[in-house]
Design an enzyme around this catalytic site. Sequence first.
Site, PDB file in Angstrom:
ATOM      1  N   SER A 102      -3.395  -3.177   6.893  1.00  0.00           N
ATOM      2  CA  SER A 102      -2.650  -3.430   5.572  1.00  0.00           C
ATOM      3  C   SER A 102      -1.977  -2.294   4.869  1.00  0.00           C
ATOM      4  CB  SER A 102      -3.877  -4.353   4.636  1.00  0.00           C
ATOM      5  OG  SER A 102      -3.461  -4.214   3.276  1.00  0.00           O
ATOM      6  N   TYR A 146     -11.658  -2.421   0.545  1.00  0.00           N
ATOM      7  CA  TYR A 146     -10.888  -3.294   1.484  1.00  0.00           C
ATOM      8  C   TYR A 146      -9.772  -2.061   2.015  1.00  0.00           C
ATOM      9  CZ  TYR A 146      -6.989  -6.319   3.205  1.00  0.00           C
ATOM     10  OH  TYR A 146      -6.122  -7.073   4.008  1.00  0.00           O
ATOM     11  N   LYS A 174      -8.846  -0.842   5.994  1.00  0.00           N
ATOM     12  CA  LYS A 174      -7.701  -0.921   6.687  1.00  0.00           C
ATOM     13  C   LYS A 174      -7.239   0.394   7.047  1.00  0.00           C
ATOM     14  CE  LYS A 174      -7.547  -5.463   6.656  1.00  0.00           C
ATOM     15  NZ  LYS A 174      -7.398  -6.252   7.819  1.00  0.00           N
TER      16      LYS A 174
HETATM   17  P1  NAP Z   1      -5.789 -16.328   6.129  1.00  0.00           P
HETATM   18  O1  NAP Z   1      -4.495 -17.007   5.938  1.00  0.00           O
HETATM   19  O2  NAP Z   1      -6.860 -16.660   5.251  1.00  0.00           O
HETATM   20  O3  NAP Z   1      -6.258 -16.478   7.700  1.00  0.00           O
HETATM   21  C1  NAP Z   1      -7.409 -15.628   8.046  1.00  0.00           C
HETATM   22  C2  NAP Z   1      -7.839 -16.200   9.415  1.00  0.00           C
HETATM   23  O4  NAP Z   1      -8.831 -15.488   9.643  1.00  0.00           O
HETATM   24  C3  NAP Z   1      -8.246 -17.771   9.238  1.00  0.00           C
HETATM   25  O5  NAP Z   1      -7.807 -18.210  10.424  1.00  0.00           O
HETATM   26  C4  NAP Z   1      -9.640 -17.930   9.178  1.00  0.00           C
HETATM   27  O6  NAP Z   1     -10.432 -18.931   9.552  1.00  0.00           O
HETATM   28  C5  NAP Z   1     -10.204 -16.410   9.765  1.00  0.00           C
HETATM   29  N1  NAP Z   1     -11.369 -15.851   9.702  1.00  0.00           N
HETATM   30  C6  NAP Z   1     -11.749 -15.567   8.289  1.00  0.00           C
HETATM   31  N2  NAP Z   1     -13.016 -14.956   8.479  1.00  0.00           N
HETATM   32  C7  NAP Z   1     -13.314 -15.068   9.568  1.00  0.00           C
HETATM   33  C8  NAP Z   1     -14.391 -14.484  10.313  1.00  0.00           C
HETATM   34  N3  NAP Z   1     -15.567 -13.965   9.655  1.00  0.00           N
HETATM   35  N4  NAP Z   1     -14.493 -14.652  11.719  1.00  0.00           N
HETATM   36  C9  NAP Z   1     -13.387 -15.333  12.476  1.00  0.00           C
HETATM   37  N5  NAP Z   1     -12.322 -15.732  11.876  1.00  0.00           N
HETATM   38  C10 NAP Z   1     -12.444 -15.572  10.355  1.00  0.00           C
HETATM   39  O7  NAP Z   1      -5.473 -14.697   5.952  1.00  0.00           O
HETATM   40  P2  NAP Z   1      -4.257 -13.657   6.452  1.00  0.00           P
HETATM   41  O8  NAP Z   1      -3.504 -13.163   5.226  1.00  0.00           O
HETATM   42  O9  NAP Z   1      -3.531 -14.427   7.602  1.00  0.00           O
HETATM   43  O10 NAP Z   1      -5.001 -12.407   6.983  1.00  0.00           O
HETATM   44  C11 NAP Z   1      -4.998 -12.014   8.152  1.00  0.00           C
HETATM   45  C12 NAP Z   1      -5.055 -10.386   8.564  1.00  0.00           C
HETATM   46  O11 NAP Z   1      -3.920 -10.014   7.616  1.00  0.00           O
HETATM   47  C13 NAP Z   1      -6.335  -9.954   7.783  1.00  0.00           C
HETATM   48  O12 NAP Z   1      -6.794  -8.833   8.686  1.00  0.00           O
HETATM   49  C14 NAP Z   1      -5.759  -9.343   6.542  1.00  0.00           C
HETATM   50  O13 NAP Z   1      -6.554  -8.317   5.890  1.00  0.00           O
HETATM   51  C15 NAP Z   1      -4.433  -9.005   6.815  1.00  0.00           C
HETATM   52  N6  NAP Z   1      -3.464  -8.828   5.682  1.00  0.00           N
HETATM   53  C16 NAP Z   1      -3.026  -9.924   4.949  1.00  0.00           C
HETATM   54  C17 NAP Z   1      -1.939  -9.691   3.737  1.00  0.00           C
HETATM   55  C18 NAP Z   1      -1.694 -10.761   3.057  1.00  0.00           C
HETATM   56  O14 NAP Z   1      -0.963 -10.565   2.021  1.00  0.00           O
HETATM   57  N7  NAP Z   1      -1.814 -11.950   3.568  1.00  0.00           N
HETATM   58  C19 NAP Z   1      -1.560  -8.214   3.734  1.00  0.00           C
HETATM   59  C20 NAP Z   1      -2.197  -7.272   4.456  1.00  0.00           C
HETATM   60  C21 NAP Z   1      -2.801  -7.560   5.569  1.00  0.00           C
HETATM   61  P3  NAP Z   1     -11.816 -19.535   9.166  1.00  0.00           P
HETATM   62  O15 NAP Z   1     -11.963 -19.117   7.752  1.00  0.00           O
HETATM   63  O16 NAP Z   1     -11.838 -20.894   9.421  1.00  0.00           O
HETATM   64  O17 NAP Z   1     -12.777 -18.719   9.989  1.00  0.00           O
END
Ligand code: NAP
Length: 255
Positions: A150, A163, A167
């Site tokens: 991130s 967090y 990261k």
């Molecule tokens: P999201 O839309 O909430 O999706 C998260 C996914 O991870 C879901 O499929 C969720 O499914 C699964 N998950 C959550 N906890 C889990 C666990 N303990 N074990 C296995 N699966 C799990 O989130 P996202 O924004 O796509 O985030 C994905 C990645 O991108 C993360 O590493 C996050 O830190 C990173 N990121 C996101 C952003 C942003 O702005 N969105 C920015 C920078 C980095 P279930 O809840 O059903 O398990």
Amino acid sequence: MTDLFDLTGKVAVVTGSTKGIGKAIAEQMALHGAKVVVSSRKEDLCDSVTAEINELVQDGAGEATAIPCHIGYKEQLQHLVDETHSRFGTIDILVCNAAVNPFYGSMLDVPDTAFEKVMDSNIKSNHWLCQMVIPDMVVRKDGVIIITSSVGGTRGHAFLGTYGISKAADMQLARNIAVEYGPDNIRANAIAPGLIRTNFARALWEDPEILAEATANAALGRIGEPEEIGGVAVFLAARAGSFVTGQTLVVDGGT
Ligand code: NAP
């Protein structure tokens, strides 16, 4: 192979791939020919997203299968790897994408349990999964590891600091693997997304003040969509990215 982005025949595991960024990565990899394992904690969602992807790639070489896994449990990670082996064969592309963020606020207030959960889920589980997958890659002298980091890990933050620590460590994990296993033709990179429109970040982009702040200095003047990370992951996994390793690719609309 003439298509630099072709993943035909490659086996890809994407953690946290039932929603958001992970789902977009799984979809794009399958559309580029990979056999993709869709994984998260909820079995029903893994099944429905798998069905969606298989519908999407009907005429292509790619396909999806569902293997639920909570990344916080080592035995579930081992099951994810073993079950992938028996359904598809050894893993060519590992995407450590799932992460947690149970705490927003000052570092003075973060409970030990939340701090440990962030470090366990966002660092240790990725480390475990890499430990489980790299030995087969070493035997084949081929493999790609992608870790979703991130922009939060590239700078200090007043209320997302813990967090951010996790990261930043993910970037270092990718660098370490790149250096140690480069001689075995294993590449490891991190992707550092900026603010992306997913459930995970909803509290940020739904808050008008935070949204304005996040986009004020963005060259593109907007936040990102999950699909915009999917293409970057395909690039890193495919021959197009064959000389890229140990890097963190910031994908944040030019912030
Ligand atoms: P999201 O839309 O909430 O999706 C998260 C996914 O991870 C879901 O499929 C969720 O499914 C699964 N998950 C959550 N906890 C889990 C666990 N303990 N074990 C296995 N699966 C799990 O989130 P996202 O924004 O796509 O985030 C994905 C990645 O991108 C993360 O590493 C996050 O830190 C990173 N990121 C996101 C952003 C942003 O702005 N969105 C920015 C920078 C980095 P279930 O809840 O059903 O398990």
